[in-house]
Design a protein around this motif. Structure first.
Motif, PDB file in Angstrom:
ATOM      1  N   LYS A 119       0.613  -1.330  -0.047  1.00  0.00           N
ATOM      2  CA  LYS A 119      -0.099  -0.198  -0.101  1.00  0.00           C
ATOM      3  C   LYS A 119       0.935   1.159  -0.039  1.00  0.00           C
ATOM      4  O   LYS A 119       1.964   1.246   0.397  1.00  0.00           O
ATOM      5  N   ALA A 120       0.255   2.546  -0.449  1.00  0.00           N
ATOM      6  CA  ALA A 120       1.100   3.677  -0.380  1.00  0.00           C
ATOM      7  C   ALA A 120       1.500   4.308   0.836  1.00  0.00           C
ATOM      8  O   ALA A 120       2.457   4.572   1.220  1.00  0.00           O
ATOM      9  N   ALA A 121       0.541   3.692   1.806  1.00  0.00           N
ATOM     10  CA  ALA A 121       0.723   4.007   3.127  1.00  0.00           C
ATOM     11  C   ALA A 121       0.803   2.635   3.962  1.00  0.00           C
ATOM     12  O   ALA A 121      -0.133   2.445   4.989  1.00  0.00           O
ATOM     13  N   PRO A 122       1.914   1.820   4.158  1.00  0.00           N
ATOM     14  CA  PRO A 122       1.959   0.383   4.582  1.00  0.00           C
ATOM     15  C   PRO A 122       1.989   0.594   6.451  1.00  0.00           C
ATOM     16  O   PRO A 122       2.233   1.715   6.726  1.00  0.00           O
ATOM     17  N   ARG A 123       1.646  -0.215   6.868  1.00  0.00           N
ATOM     18  CA  ARG A 123       1.773  -0.477   8.364  1.00  0.00           C
ATOM     19  C   ARG A 123       2.933  -0.318   8.873  1.00  0.00           C
ATOM     20  O   ARG A 123       3.885  -0.745   8.265  1.00  0.00           O
ATOM     21  N   VAL A 124       2.981   0.035  10.298  1.00  0.00           N
ATOM     22  CA  VAL A 124       4.296  -0.087  10.889  1.00  0.00           C
ATOM     23  C   VAL A 124       4.695  -1.488  11.255  1.00  0.00           C
ATOM     24  O   VAL A 124       3.662  -2.136  11.776  1.00  0.00           O
ATOM     25  N   VAL A 125       5.665  -1.763  11.449  1.00  0.00           N
ATOM     26  CA  VAL A 125       6.053  -3.473  11.715  1.00  0.00           C
ATOM     27  C   VAL A 125       7.089  -3.316  12.605  1.00  0.00           C
ATOM     28  O   VAL A 125       8.360  -2.580  12.456  1.00  0.00           O
ATOM     29  N   TRP A 126       6.886  -3.889  13.709  1.00  0.00           N
ATOM     30  CA  TRP A 126       7.735  -4.138  14.774  1.00  0.00           C
ATOM     31  C   TRP A 126       8.475  -5.472  14.807  1.00  0.00           C
ATOM     32  O   TRP A 126       7.803  -6.697  14.674  1.00  0.00           O
ATOM     33  N   ARG A 127       9.630  -6.012  15.420  1.00  0.00           N
ATOM     34  CA  ARG A 127       9.997  -7.260  15.471  1.00  0.00           C
ATOM     35  C   ARG A 127      10.510  -7.217  16.954  1.00  0.00           C
ATOM     36  O   ARG A 127      11.469  -6.514  17.320  1.00  0.00           O
ATOM     37  N   ILE A 128      10.038  -8.086  17.613  1.00  0.00           N
ATOM     38  CA  ILE A 128      10.230  -8.197  19.162  1.00  0.00           C
ATOM     39  C   ILE A 128      10.708  -9.507  19.598  1.00  0.00           C
ATOM     40  O   ILE A 128      10.143 -10.655  19.156  1.00  0.00           O
ATOM     41  N   SER A 129      11.816  -9.690  20.352  1.00  0.00           N
ATOM     42  CA  SER A 129      12.404 -10.721  21.095  1.00  0.00           C
ATOM     43  C   SER A 129      12.069 -10.851  22.446  1.00  0.00           C
ATOM     44  O   SER A 129      12.232  -9.891  23.051  1.00  0.00           O
ATOM     45  N   THR A 130      11.701 -12.104  22.915  1.00  0.00           N
ATOM     46  CA  THR A 130      11.292 -12.055  24.242  1.00  0.00           C
ATOM     47  C   THR A 130      11.270 -13.562  24.780  1.00  0.00           C
ATOM     48  O   THR A 130      11.819 -14.284  23.982  1.00  0.00           O
ATOM     49  N   ALA A 131      10.910 -13.688  25.934  1.00  0.00           N
ATOM     50  CA  ALA A 131      11.050 -15.092  26.660  1.00  0.00           C
ATOM     51  C   ALA A 131      10.149 -16.099  25.887  1.00  0.00           C
ATOM     52  O   ALA A 131       8.796 -15.516  25.738  1.00  0.00           O
ATOM     53  N   PRO A 132      10.135 -17.107  25.188  1.00  0.00           N
ATOM     54  CA  PRO A 132       9.430 -18.016  24.560  1.00  0.00           C
ATOM     55  C   PRO A 132       8.064 -18.311  25.061  1.00  0.00           C
ATOM     56  O   PRO A 132       6.952 -18.125  24.668  1.00  0.00           O
ATOM     57  N   ALA A 133       8.056 -18.554  26.201  1.00  0.00           N
ATOM     58  CA  ALA A 133       6.888 -18.935  27.064  1.00  0.00           C
ATOM     59  C   ALA A 133       5.761 -18.063  27.201  1.00  0.00           C
ATOM     60  O   ALA A 133       4.640 -18.067  27.338  1.00  0.00           O
ATOM     61  N   GLY A 134       6.355 -16.655  27.259  1.00  0.00           N
ATOM     62  CA  GLY A 134       5.514 -15.481  27.272  1.00  0.00           C
ATOM     63  C   GLY A 134       4.957 -14.714  25.887  1.00  0.00           C
ATOM     64  O   GLY A 134       4.210 -13.990  25.986  1.00  0.00           O
ATOM     65  N   GLY A 135       5.602 -15.445  24.727  1.00  0.00           N
ATOM     66  CA  GLY A 135       5.569 -14.663  23.402  1.00  0.00           C
ATOM     67  C   GLY A 135       3.952 -14.675  23.078  1.00  0.00           C
ATOM     68  O   GLY A 135       3.613 -13.495  22.738  1.00  0.00           O
ATOM     69  N   PRO A 136       3.165 -15.632  23.130  1.00  0.00           N
ATOM     70  CA  PRO A 136       1.677 -15.418  22.639  1.00  0.00           C
ATOM     71  C   PRO A 136       1.131 -14.528  23.243  1.00  0.00           C
ATOM     72  O   PRO A 136       0.139 -13.716  22.859  1.00  0.00           O
ATOM     73  N   ALA A 137       1.286 -14.591  24.871  1.00  0.00           N
ATOM     74  CA  ALA A 137       0.307 -13.559  25.453  1.00  0.00           C
ATOM     75  C   ALA A 137       0.851 -12.034  25.281  1.00  0.00           C
ATOM     76  O   ALA A 137      -0.098 -11.233  24.976  1.00  0.00           O
ATOM     77  N   LEU A 138       2.269 -11.908  25.016  1.00  0.00           N
ATOM     78  CA  LEU A 138       2.637 -10.481  24.707  1.00  0.00           C
ATOM     79  C   LEU A 138       1.974 -10.253  23.242  1.00  0.00           C
ATOM     80  O   LEU A 138       1.691  -8.926  23.304  1.00  0.00           O
ATOM     81  N   ALA A 139       2.139 -11.083  22.369  1.00  0.00           N
ATOM     82  CA  ALA A 139       1.629 -10.658  21.117  1.00  0.00           C
ATOM     83  C   ALA A 139       0.016 -10.343  21.134  1.00  0.00           C
ATOM     84  O   ALA A 139      -0.280  -9.566  20.448  1.00  0.00           O
ATOM     85  N   GLU A 140      -0.422 -11.229  21.900  1.00  0.00           N
ATOM     86  CA  GLU A 140      -2.044 -11.012  21.901  1.00  0.00           C
ATOM     87  C   GLU A 140      -2.268  -9.622  22.966  1.00  0.00           C
ATOM     88  O   GLU A 140      -3.045  -8.683  22.278  1.00  0.00           O
ATOM     89  N   LEU A 141      -1.443  -9.343  23.686  1.00  0.00           N
ATOM     90  CA  LEU A 141      -1.769  -8.097  24.329  1.00  0.00           C
ATOM     91  C   LEU A 141      -1.415  -6.859  23.567  1.00  0.00           C
ATOM     92  O   LEU A 141      -2.034  -5.573  23.292  1.00  0.00           O
ATOM     93  N   LEU A 142      -0.076  -6.861  22.724  1.00  0.00           N
ATOM     94  CA  LEU A 142       0.212  -5.825  21.832  1.00  0.00           C
ATOM     95  C   LEU A 142      -1.053  -5.659  20.687  1.00  0.00           C
ATOM     96  O   LEU A 142      -1.178  -4.317  20.337  1.00  0.00           O
TER      97      LEU A 142
END
Length: 409
Positions: free
Chosen positions: A295-318
């Motif tokens: 798109k002409a105005a693409p979305r902002v993209v982040w790459r986040i490293s975290t403890a694997p066990a908490g990754g899905p919960a953090l992804a859902e929260l964000l």
């Protein structure tokens, strides 16, 4: 900015950098240019184009070692390795389309400079774990080499690892030596669809933890919310899912799949992707295909490293609190997050990440936003001081990619 500098060989390159050092000028180092939009937006006095430093200089399939000049297109290296049934095991990501460019246009030097790797990071490590040696030109215009062509060598400091992921701020890579690996003869993916019991993120975390703690030898593990899965090859309609890749010889895969299926039966319905769809899925995750907006105005993209066990919960929260989308790779240890175009929401992203433990890198945003906020995790205290000393030891005047990673460095 003056006309680009286009050195033809190492001597030309050393002369160009040495001249900039003498004049206290700054240079932006570029190979194929596919990752030029990564990092902070900066201005330099001249562009240093090293794409002419190209070509494979040594390849010994029996010894699992390859040397190539930094400007060599990654596609050339992949083709040569494919012909001998080998690969770069860290599975380098092709972020060209994510950053608004063409696919398959990166160079070996750029791949090493940014240290981006794919889903096999779980079992094979990152790009820096496959580096054996390098040749480079420092910010003073001095040519030097480090490492060698064998896994075990005694050469002092491990400069190949130091330069991997330095975004060209320490020196200009001219030649790289890496270990290569045989390609797995077969692969399959086990999907766990319609996650439960409980919330999908919690179920995903428990499933991923169980699989990674087993003897099933998973080489890829991802949490895919329903909206993300629907945009991936052959996954439409699976709902919230986790995916597990298994590689090796067919009998081994079959035995491990059965063991893993027994562990995963409590979390959802099971499906198996055969080799071709499996390869397509993991290539799409490697290259962050769900966020190729076009798109002409693409979305902002982040790459986040975290403890694997908490990754899905953090992804859902964000995703929930910032009106975005997210999915997890590396068994939950890597989160890709897309937010609405415009502001990067850096404060909110890093505040949430800090509570879970980890760090966040801004991958895609417009130039104004990448100049306004820290693209990489801000450095503090002793780490900031050490980073400055390392930069000064290789590039005392800040000639190379000044400010690309951190302001003023």
């Amino acid at each position: 900015m003056t006309a680009p500098l286009t050195p033809r060989d190492e001597a030309d390159l050393a002369e160009a950098v040495g001249g900039a050092f003498a004049r206290s000028e700054t240079l932006e180092v570029v190979g194929q240019g596919s990752r030029r939009a990564l990092g902070r937006a900066t201005r330099s006095d001249a562009l240093l184009d090293v794409s002419a430093l190209s070509g494979i200089t040594l390849y010994e399939p029996e010894e699992l070692v390859l040397s190539a000049r930094a400007g060599t297109p990654l596609s050339d290296i992949t083709a040569q390795l494919d012909a001998h049934g080998q690969m770069l095991a860290f599975e380098p990501a092709d972020l060209g389309p994510l950053l608004g460019g063409p696919a398959g246009s990166g160079s070996l030097g750029g791949t090493v400079a940014v240290n981006l790797c794919g889903p096999r990071r779980l079992s094979a490590g990152a790009a820096r774990d496959h580096m054996l040696g390098l040749r480079a030109v420092s910010g003073r215009g001095e040519l030097f080499k480090a490492g060698g062509r064998v896994v075990k060598n005694v050469t002092g400091y491990d400069l190949p690892r130091l330069f991997t992921g330095a975004f060209g701020t320490l020196g200009v890579l001219t030649e790289l030596t890496l270990k290569v690996m045989p390609k797995p003869p077969a692969e399959e993916t086990l999907l766990v669809c319609g996650l439960g019991p409980g919330e999908p993120a919690d179920a995903a975390s428990r499933a991923l933890t169980s699989a990674m703690g087993s003897s099933c030898e998973v080489s890829g593990a991802a949490f895919l919310p329903a909206a993300i899965a629907a945009r991936l090859p052959d996954l439409e309609g699976v709902g919230d899912a986790v995916a597990f890749r298994m590689e090796g010889v067919a009998p081994s895969i079959a035995a491990r799949r059965e063991r893993l299926a027994g562990l995963m039966a409590a979390y959802g319905t099971l499906e198996t992707l055969p080799e071709a769809p499996s390869r397509a899925l993991w290539a799409a995750l490697r290259d962050v295909q769900p966020f190729h907006d076009g798109k002409a105005a693409p979305r902002v993209v982040w790459r986040i490293s975290t403890a694997p066990a908490g990754g899905p919960a953090l992804a859902e929260l964000l995703a929930t609190t910032l009106d975005g989308e997210a999915f997890c790779d590396w068994a939950g240890g890597l989160i890709w997050l897309a937010l609405p175009p415009g502001a990067s929401r850096a404060v909110e992203v890093r505040r949430a990440t800090a509570r879970h433990g980890g760090h966040a890198t801004l991958i895609r945003a417009d130039a104004a936003e990448r100049a306004r906020v820290p693209v990489f995790q801000p450095l503090e205290g002793a780490l900031a001081a050490l980073t400055r000393r390392v930069k000064a030891s290789f590039d005392p005047k800040g000639v190379l990619n000044r400010g690309r990673m951190h302001e003023g460095m």
